[in-house]
Enzyme design. Structure first.
Site, short mmCIF file in Angstrom:
data_model
loop_
_atom_site.label_atom_id
_atom_site.label_comp_id
_atom_site.label_asym_id
_atom_site.label_seq_id
_atom_site.Cartn_x
_atom_site.Cartn_y
_atom_site.Cartn_z
N GLU A 66 6.25 19.60 1.10
CA GLU A 66 6.79 20.90 0.72
C GLU A 66 6.78 21.06 -0.80
OE1 GLU A 66 9.19 19.49 4.39
OE2 GLU A 66 8.28 18.58 2.62
N CYS A 89 13.74 18.07 4.48
CA CYS A 89 14.97 17.37 4.09
C CYS A 89 15.76 18.28 3.16
CB CYS A 89 14.64 16.05 3.41
SG CYS A 89 13.91 16.23 1.75
#
Length: 147
Positions: A66, A89
């Protein structure tokens, strides 16, 4: 999601290959990334281990897919959607929120009950970021390079 899965194949992580693809409101790709060590840091000099002393494991060194997709973006990410092969996360959630992405679609959620993923969902909820698990309609995607 197919582009996220394809980009994950570029990761040299022997245990977990993760990919991400960001698309704008017109569904045009504006960023792609996969998990790996930072630029100019040799894959052979940092550890890929998963257990032991934190300094001897990959977790404090690896850039998540990401993060790389956001940093590789070619356009403003306001109102974009990010497709991830693994649920983000908490650290990636913060970057997603700060970048202006408004929707997260993830394939696998194997760390659902960990503190990091619980915190990620809490952050998404607080920031009104939509998130959902992608349920594929097919089990196989084949890329044929020659006929």
């Amino acid at each position: 999601m197919a582009i996220a899965l394809l980009s994950a194949q570029r990761s040299k992580d022997p245990n977990t290959q993760v990919g991400a693809c960001i698309v704008n409101v017109d569904k045009k790709i504006v960023g792609v990334g996969y998990n790996g060590f930072p630029n100019n840091c040799s894959d052979n000099l940092l550890p890929w281990d998963r257990t032991g002393n934190p300094l001897d494991t990959k977790y404090i060194y690896v850039c998540h897919s990401e993060m790389n997709a956001i940093l590789n973006a070619t356009k403003d990410l306001k109102d974009c959607t990010i497709y991830c092969t693994l649920a983000p996360c908490n650290e990636c959630a913060k970057m997603i929120i700060q970048s202006g992405i408004k929707e997260v679609i993830f394939k696998d959620d194997v760390y659902h009950d960990t503190e990091m993923c619980i915190a990620a969902r809490k952050l998404f909820d607080l920031a009104s970021i939509k998130y959902k698990q992608y349920i594929p309609s097919i089990n196989t995607l084949t890329i044929q390079l020659k006929e």
